[in-house]
Design an enzyme around this catalytic site. Structure first.
Site, short mmCIF file in Angstrom:
data_model
loop_
_atom_site.label_atom_id
_atom_site.label_comp_id
_atom_site.label_asym_id
_atom_site.label_seq_id
_atom_site.Cartn_x
_atom_site.Cartn_y
_atom_site.Cartn_z
CG ASP A 193 -1.85 1.15 1.25
OD1 ASP A 193 -1.44 2.26 0.86
OD2 ASP A 193 -3.01 0.96 1.62
CG HIS A 194 1.60 4.02 -3.35
ND1 HIS A 194 0.38 3.61 -3.83
CD2 HIS A 194 1.65 5.35 -3.59
CE1 HIS A 194 -0.26 4.65 -4.32
NE2 HIS A 194 0.49 5.73 -4.18
CG HIS A 256 -4.08 4.51 -0.91
ND1 HIS A 256 -3.17 3.49 -0.87
CD2 HIS A 256 -4.29 4.79 -2.23
CE1 HIS A 256 -2.83 3.16 -2.12
NE2 HIS A 256 -3.49 3.93 -2.95
C1 BG6 Z 1 -3.55 4.39 -6.54
C2 BG6 Z 1 -4.94 4.47 -7.10
O1 BG6 Z 1 -3.46 3.36 -5.60
O2 BG6 Z 1 -3.23 5.62 -5.91
C3 BG6 Z 1 -5.08 5.65 -8.05
O3 BG6 Z 1 -5.23 3.26 -7.80
C4 BG6 Z 1 -4.62 6.92 -7.40
O4 BG6 Z 1 -6.43 5.78 -8.51
C5 BG6 Z 1 -3.25 6.73 -6.78
O5 BG6 Z 1 -4.58 7.94 -8.39
C6 BG6 Z 1 -2.82 7.95 -5.98
O6 BG6 Z 1 -1.52 7.77 -5.55
P1 BG6 Z 1 -0.58 9.01 -5.29
O7 BG6 Z 1 0.65 8.41 -4.71
O8 BG6 Z 1 -0.37 9.66 -6.62
O9 BG6 Z 1 -1.33 9.89 -4.35
#
Ligand code: BG6
Length: 468
Positions: A193-194, A256
């Site tokens: 979950d980045h 997230h």
């Molecule tokens: C991803 C989603 O996990 O996270 C996307 O699938 C979203 O829809 C993205 O745009 C947002 O990530 P970040 O790191 O750009 O905020």
């Protein structure tokens, strides 16, 4: 942890092969390969490493190299062309269909050939850079072809990295978990979950637990409400076919959003070991009060931006939500009666991830607010009051602010994927979601998903500031 912060040690790590299943896809070129290149340039990959790609399309060696080079998402000027070439020299390719077990046998031969060339049994990291519907087939084939076997009597480890969404609801998440558990031990599974790896997310725990003045007021006696905002200015931008069957609640809500909530609301872990931190994150998520179909209209707002149905890959009658706002509660003394607003949307007026903690005050204008800015402009703000100079006793709000970008020594924030790959190499699971956290978040999200139609779908204009 010690070892991971020392690039020299890291460089001396055991030889490792990073296998990317789906290397020609968007995620690999946008996130994984650039992160690997940055780690490589900082000498933070093992001295002996190889990247092996696996995908459906067939290429000559040169075509493959050119494709990788043309798709690499890196800032112009960050690397010399020669260094990029050297990095690409570490990448090789095995063509195969994901559902063809014999292709995995070929992949195994390729990996063994690298081991033989290096005269060592290497570590192997498998990243599933593919749509989640392919997970089951791929995992089964990895198993059948003995790719997950640890070689050399445990000298080299095998780990697997998978991306959210983990399952489609609680049942499918359980099934995926069961399959993973059949093939790997929990300490080999790294669920990405980045958001957990964003520097400003990790700072939430530092702020809460390294500053003794905040913890005593982090509870219902002092906190009036919490608002988590995950706003995006962009729409689905060419990802319609992926997004339409999923929607905002599964795409960002179940993953997230829940991880942000866990960090804000969890109790202090016994220690800062991965086990203790993950245990506390899961424990608090398990206490989320479930929302019944009757409460839906009152506690859940969902919306879709105007024009979404005309996006490529989106069904013309789609009722998929691109926005949600949930009023949640957590059933523990600490958060008794504190409403927690969880809000996410695409095509809103700005892109920002922010958490506001509102403290009780005489009235709304007199509330102290602590704001964590996760992105962009990472930092922390505190709204407090000062006396307005003069003969009367009047107060006015002021802001105390910390911004990473104001501080040269802190401004180079590591990229989330760089951090995740790094931690997977060293085997630290702190910034990865545990199966308990995932189950707990599905337990909360699944009933909302099943009765989403109990709350009207609002259409909002692109770029709107407020939905509903
Ligand atoms: C991803 C989603 O996990 O996270 C996307 O699938 C979203 O829809 C993205 O745009 C947002 O990530 P970040 O790191 O750009 O905020």
């Amino acid at each position: 942890m010690e070892q991971s912060s020392n690039p020299d040690n890291f460089f001396a790590l055991h030889p490792t092969i990073f296998v990317i299943l789906g290397i020609t896809g968007d995620l690999a070129s946008r996130k994984l390969l650039p992160a690997l290149l940055y780690l490589y340039s900082k000498k933070m990959l093992p001295q002996r490493f190889a990247i092996v790609g696996f995908s459906r399309r067939s290429f000559s060696r040169e075509e493959f190299r050119e494709l990788i080079r043309s798709k690499l998402n890196i800032k112009p000027g960050d690397f010399k062309e020669e260094d990029i070439k050297h990095f690409i020299d570490h990448i090789s390719y095995e063509q195969g269909m994901f559902d063809d077990v014999s292709a995995y046998a070929r992949l195994k031969i390729r990996l063994t050939a690298i081991d033989d060339r290096w005269g060592q049994c290497t570590n192997k990291l498998f990243h599933l850079s593919v749509p989640p519907k392919l997970y089951e087939g791929i995992l089964t084939n990895i198993h059948k072809s003995d790719l997950a076997e640890v070689c050399g009597d445990g000298i080299g480890w095998t780990r697997i990295l998978i991306e959210k969404p983990f399952g489609n609801d609680i049942e499918t998440a359980r099934a995926l978990d069961k399959l993973l558990a059949k093939l790997f031990n929990e300490d080999q599974i790294f669920r990405i979950d980045h958001y957990l790896a964003k520097e400003a997310m990790q700072n939430i725990l530092a702020f809460r637990f390294a500053n003794s003045m905040f913890e005593p007021i982090w509870c219902s006696e002092f906190v009036d409400k919490i608002h988590i905002k995950l706003y995006e200015k962009i729409g689905v931008e060419g990802r319609g076919a992926f997004y339409d069957p999923i929607g905002a609640l599964k795409d960002m809500g179940q993953s997230h959003m829940m991880q942000i909530l866990a960090l804000i609301a969890m109790d202090k872990p016994k220690s800062f070991s991965p086990e203790d931190i993950r245990r506390e994150r899961a424990r608090i998520l398990n206490k989320l009060e479930s929302i019944s179909p009757r409460q839906m209209a009152k506690q859940v707002v969902r919306g879709q931006y105007e024009g979404y149905r005309n996006e490529p890959g989106v069904a013309s009658q789609s009722v998929t939500e691109t926005y949600f706002r949930i009023q949640a509660r957590i059933n523990v003394d600490r958060w008794k009666d504190v409403p927690i607003y969880l809000e996410n949307g695409k095509a809103l007026s700005e892109t920002k991830t922010e958490i506001d903690i509102y403290f009780k005050g005489e009235n709304l204008d007199k509330q102290n607010i602590i704001t964590f800015r996760i992105q962009p402009d990472e930092g922390i703000k505190i709204r407090f009051f000062v006396k307005t100079p003069g003969y009367e006793f009047k107060t006015e709000p002021k802001i105390l602010k910390f911004k990473y970008s104001d501080s040269p020594s802190l401004s180079a924030l590591p990229n989330d994927y760089e951090r995740l790959i790094h931690d997977a190499f060293v085997g630290d699971q702190t910034l990865f979601a545990s199966t308990d956290e995932i189950m707990a978040s599905w337990k909360f999200v699944t009933p909302i998903l099943t009765s989403l139609d109990k709350t009207p779908l609002i259409t909002y204009k692109k770029g709107t500031e407020e939905v509903g």
